[in-house]
Write a protein that holds these residues in place. Structure first.
Motif, PDB file in Angstrom:
ATOM      1  N   UNK A 133      37.405  30.649  48.563  1.00 19.72           N
ATOM      2  CA  UNK A 133      38.179  29.408  48.431  1.00 19.72           C
ATOM      3  C   UNK A 133      39.163  29.427  47.259  1.00 19.72           C
ATOM      4  N   UNK A 134      39.325  30.583  46.615  1.00 21.86           N
ATOM      5  CA  UNK A 134      40.213  30.671  45.455  1.00 21.86           C
ATOM      6  C   UNK A 134      41.258  31.767  45.645  1.00 21.86           C
ATOM      7  N   UNK A 135      42.141  31.626  46.651  1.00 19.96           N
ATOM      8  CA  UNK A 135      43.117  32.686  46.942  1.00 19.96           C
ATOM      9  C   UNK A 135      44.120  32.924  45.818  1.00 19.96           C
ATOM     10  N   UNK A 136      44.507  31.870  45.101  1.00 18.47           N
ATOM     11  CA  UNK A 136      45.479  32.053  44.018  1.00 18.47           C
ATOM     12  C   UNK A 136      44.872  32.856  42.871  1.00 18.47           C
ATOM     13  N   UNK A 137      43.623  32.589  42.566  1.00 12.26           N
ATOM     14  CA  UNK A 137      42.933  33.338  41.512  1.00 12.26           C
ATOM     15  C   UNK A 137      42.800  34.802  41.920  1.00 12.26           C
ATOM     16  N   UNK A 138      42.442  35.046  43.181  1.00 17.62           N
ATOM     17  CA  UNK A 138      42.289  36.418  43.636  1.00 17.62           C
ATOM     18  C   UNK A 138      43.636  37.137  43.710  1.00 17.62           C
ATOM     19  N   UNK A 144      29.238  27.659  39.487  1.00 14.20           N
ATOM     20  CA  UNK A 144      30.155  28.798  39.454  1.00 14.20           C
ATOM     21  C   UNK A 144      31.472  28.445  40.134  1.00 14.20           C
ATOM     22  N   UNK A 145      31.398  27.808  41.296  1.00 15.20           N
ATOM     23  CA  UNK A 145      32.622  27.477  42.033  1.00 15.20           C
ATOM     24  C   UNK A 145      33.458  26.424  41.303  1.00 15.20           C
ATOM     25  N   UNK A 146      32.812  25.472  40.670  1.00 14.83           N
ATOM     26  CA  UNK A 146      33.556  24.475  39.883  1.00 14.83           C
ATOM     27  C   UNK A 146      34.284  25.145  38.721  1.00 14.83           C
ATOM     28  N   UNK A 147      33.606  26.084  38.060  1.00 16.75           N
ATOM     29  CA  UNK A 147      34.233  26.803  36.946  1.00 16.75           C
ATOM     30  C   UNK A 147      35.343  27.723  37.436  1.00 16.75           C
ATOM     31  N   UNK A 148      35.149  28.365  38.587  1.00 17.91           N
ATOM     32  CA  UNK A 148      36.198  29.222  39.146  1.00 17.91           C
ATOM     33  C   UNK A 148      37.441  28.419  39.492  1.00 17.91           C
ATOM     34  N   UNK A 149      37.247  27.194  39.958  1.00 15.18           N
ATOM     35  CA  UNK A 149      38.392  26.331  40.253  1.00 15.18           C
ATOM     36  C   UNK A 149      39.207  26.072  38.989  1.00 15.18           C
ATOM     37  N   UNK A 150      38.530  25.904  37.854  1.00 13.07           N
ATOM     38  CA  UNK A 150      39.236  25.704  36.591  1.00 13.07           C
ATOM     39  C   UNK A 150      39.977  26.977  36.179  1.00 13.07           C
ATOM     40  N   UNK A 151      39.342  28.131  36.373  1.00  9.64           N
ATOM     41  CA  UNK A 151      40.006  29.390  36.028  1.00  9.64           C
ATOM     42  C   UNK A 151      41.219  29.622  36.917  1.00  9.64           C
ATOM     43  N   UNK A 152      41.135  29.203  38.175  1.00 10.39           N
ATOM     44  CA  UNK A 152      42.288  29.352  39.061  1.00 10.39           C
ATOM     45  C   UNK A 152      43.484  28.564  38.529  1.00 10.39           C
ATOM     46  N   UNK A 153      43.219  27.359  38.011  1.00 12.90           N
ATOM     47  CA  UNK A 153      44.298  26.570  37.430  1.00 12.90           C
ATOM     48  C   UNK A 153      44.852  27.240  36.180  1.00 12.90           C
ATOM     49  N   UNK A 154      43.960  27.774  35.348  1.00 17.98           N
ATOM     50  CA  UNK A 154      44.412  28.463  34.127  1.00 17.98           C
ATOM     51  C   UNK A 154      45.288  29.662  34.475  1.00 17.98           C
ATOM     52  N   UNK A 155      44.908  30.402  35.516  1.00 12.29           N
ATOM     53  CA  UNK A 155      45.616  31.643  35.841  1.00 12.29           C
ATOM     54  C   UNK A 155      47.037  31.401  36.333  1.00 12.29           C
ATOM     55  N   UNK A 156      47.352  30.174  36.728  1.00 14.40           N
ATOM     56  CA  UNK A 156      48.692  29.878  37.238  1.00 14.40           C
ATOM     57  C   UNK A 156      49.777  30.042  36.173  1.00 14.40           C
ATOM     58  N   UNK A 157      49.387  29.987  34.897  1.00 14.19           N
ATOM     59  CA  UNK A 157      50.380  30.179  33.829  1.00 14.19           C
ATOM     60  C   UNK A 157      50.343  31.606  33.273  1.00 14.19           C
ATOM     61  N   UNK A 158      49.550  32.479  33.905  1.00 16.01           N
ATOM     62  CA  UNK A 158      49.419  33.858  33.433  1.00 16.01           C
ATOM     63  C   UNK A 158      50.181  34.824  34.329  1.00 16.01           C
ATOM     64  N   UNK A 159      51.335  34.454  34.763  1.00 20.28           N
ATOM     65  CA  UNK A 159      52.107  35.320  35.642  1.00 20.28           C
ATOM     66  C   UNK A 159      52.708  36.480  34.853  1.00 20.28           C
TER      67      UNK A 159
END
Length: 200
Positions: A177-182, A130-145
Motif C-alpha cells: 500500500x506504499x507505492x511512492x515509498x517503494x 508498522x503500516x501507520x509508521x510506514x505511511x509517515x515515512x512515505x510522506x517524509x520521502x516525498x521531499x527526498x527526491x
C-alpha cells in the motif's frame, strides 16, 4: 576497527551504511546470534549487535550510540545535521524507523510460533503500528527526491532505508500500500552504501 554484525540486522545495516557514507574503514565480522557463544558476547554482555570494537579494544553499542561515536570520530561529512531543527527532525525520523524495526522483529518472532500458539491480536496490532509508521515515512520521502547521487545521506534517510528494507525482507506484504515509498527506495538502490548492505 571491527564491527560485529549479522547480514540481516537492520540496526547493523544502519551502522554499515553510516561507515560507507562517511568513508570510515572498518572490518565487519559476521556473528551467529543463535550460537551459545559468539564473538560479540565478550564485548556486549547482552549479546546484541551491532557492536563496534574500537582500535584501543573498547566497545561501543548499540546502533544509535555507534552513530554518535562515528560523528565524533569523523565530523565531516556529517550524517546528523548541525542545524538544531534539522537535527531534531533527523533524530525523530530515526526513532520512527527504529520503532518499525522493533515492531517488525516482534511480529516475526510471534509468527515463528506454532499457528495455534500465536497471539493474533498482537500480530494485528504490530502490523497496524508498522503500516501507520510506514505511511509517515512515505510522506517524509516525498521531499527526498534526487538523493541517489547526493554527496551524503543523512541519518533520517539511512534509518528509513534500513527500516523499509527490513520490512521488505520479513513482511513484504505490508509494503504493497506504499507505492511512492517503494518507488523512492527503488530510485536509491544503486547507491553504493545501499547496494553493498542489502540484507541477505
Amino acid at each position: 576497527m571491527r564491527l560485529f554484525a549479522t547480514e540481516t540486522s537492520p540496526y547493523a545495516r544502519k551502522v554499515r551504511m553510516a561507515l560507507l557514507e562517511k568513508n570510515i574503514p572498518c572490518e565487519v565480522e559476521w556473528v551467529n546470534l543463535r550460537a551459545q557463544e559468539h564473538a560479540a558476547l565478550s564485548h556486549n554482555p547482552l549479546g546484541k549487535i551491532p557492536v563496534l570494537l574500537r582500535n584501543d579494544g573498547s566497545a561501543v553499542y548499540d546502533s544509535a550510540v555507534i552513530i554518535q561515536y562515528l560523528e565524533m570520530l569523523r565530523p565531516d561529512p556529517a550524517i546528523i545535521p548541525q542545524d538544531a531543527e534539522a537535527r531534531i527532525e533527523a533524530l525523530r525520523i530515526e526513532a520512527l524507523a527504529s520503532g518499525i524495526m522493533d515492531t517488525t522483529i516482534a511480529w516475526v518472532l510471534e509468527q515463528r510460533h506454532a499457528t495455534d500458539c500465536q497471539d493474533l491480536n498482537m500480530l494485528q496490532r504490530a502490523k497496524s503500528k508498522v503500516c501507520t509508521a510506514l505511511a509517515m515515512l512515505q510522506e517524509e520521502s516525498k521531499v527526498w527526491k534526487d538523493l541517489a547521487n547526493a554527496p551524503i545521506l543523512n541519518l533520517a534517510q539511512i534509518a528509513t532505508i534500513c527500516a523499509v528494507g527490513y520490512v521488505d525482507l520479513r513482511a513484504p506484504d505490508f509494503l504493497v500500500q506504499f507505492p511512492d515509498l517503494m518507488a523512492w527506495m527503488h530510485s536509491m538502490r544503486l547507491r553504493p552504501s545501499i547496494s553493498a548492505t542489502l540484507p541477505q
